[in-house]
Enzyme design. Sequence first.
Site, PDB file in Angstrom:
ATOM      1  N   ASP A   1     -55.506  58.536  -1.716  1.00 37.89           N
ATOM      2  CA  ASP A   1     -55.771  58.366  -0.271  1.00 37.89           C
ATOM      3  C   ASP A   1     -56.869  59.252   0.305  1.00 37.89           C
ATOM      4  OD1 ASP A   1     -53.624  56.718  -0.671  1.00 37.89           O
ATOM      5  OD2 ASP A   1     -52.281  57.694   0.748  1.00 37.89           O
TER       6      ASP A   1
ATOM      7  N   LYS B   1     -51.933  50.482  -1.289  1.00 33.79           N
ATOM      8  CA  LYS B   1     -50.477  50.688  -1.323  1.00 33.79           C
ATOM      9  C   LYS B   1     -49.912  50.682   0.097  1.00 33.79           C
ATOM     10  CE  LYS B   1     -50.814  55.759  -1.636  1.00 33.79           C
ATOM     11  NZ  LYS B   1     -50.272  56.095  -0.331  1.00 33.79           N
TER      12      LYS B   1
ATOM     13  N   CYS C   1     -48.109  61.675   0.426  1.00 32.06           N
ATOM     14  CA  CYS C   1     -48.421  60.643  -0.571  1.00 32.06           C
ATOM     15  C   CYS C   1     -48.624  61.187  -1.979  1.00 32.06           C
ATOM     16  CB  CYS C   1     -49.620  59.827  -0.103  1.00 32.06           C
ATOM     17  SG  CYS C   1     -49.213  58.845   1.365  1.00 32.06           S
TER      18      CYS C   1
END
Length: 227
Positions: A24, A129, A162
């Site tokens: 990310d 995701k 994450c």
Amino acid sequence: MISVDAFPYPYRFDPRTTALVVIDMQRDFIEEGGFGSALGNDVGPLAAIVPTVAALLAGARDAGMAVAHTRESHLPDLSDCPPAKRRRGNPALAIGDAGPMGRILVRGEPGNQILPQLAPLPGEIVIDKPGKGAFYATDLHAQLQARGVTHLLLAGVTTEVCVQTSMREANDRGYECLIVEDACASYFPAFHQATLAMLTAQGGIVGWQAPLSALQRALAAPTGETT
Ligand code: C5J
């Protein structure tokens, strides 16, 4: 075989069966004026790791490792976004709303892109995701299995959300995981440190941690063993 001076004990891996997973590193989380900063977060600690992640990517590519990048993102119709996720935090700016860099966490929007200086190269795995973890509702496990990957190096943001979720998911799927401690960051530095401590406590209950410099030293001096 590579042996890294890691905590809580040396981490051994073969680059041919290891993937770097970069979580990310998206404009909306890291850039001033994006979603993260619009929520009042200090993006400084996240922006500070960009050169380290770039060096880690270069090292992994040079060593011939598989590389995967993830983006936290949703379909434009938000059909993959549970209403609870959208409501969480009673936000002024919710997922799907128009934010400073396009619709928040929506696939294809400018803010949803990976920072250009860390952009995936052709042939690298790119995973969109819908959850915090990289394995939930994605084909990451299948793609890693198809490449014979058994070991993962993890980096990205944020350490306690994450990155940690993805490392725990990977550990449960049987991967040997090392978190590259200075290639991860949190808006809350204390959470970053606490996450590293809890992942590697109890003899490495979820895995190992090491700084990029230890990985670089190890890559420069492989042990010569082949098993
Ligand atoms: C968050 C992430 N913090 N990539 N996302 O919502 O950690």
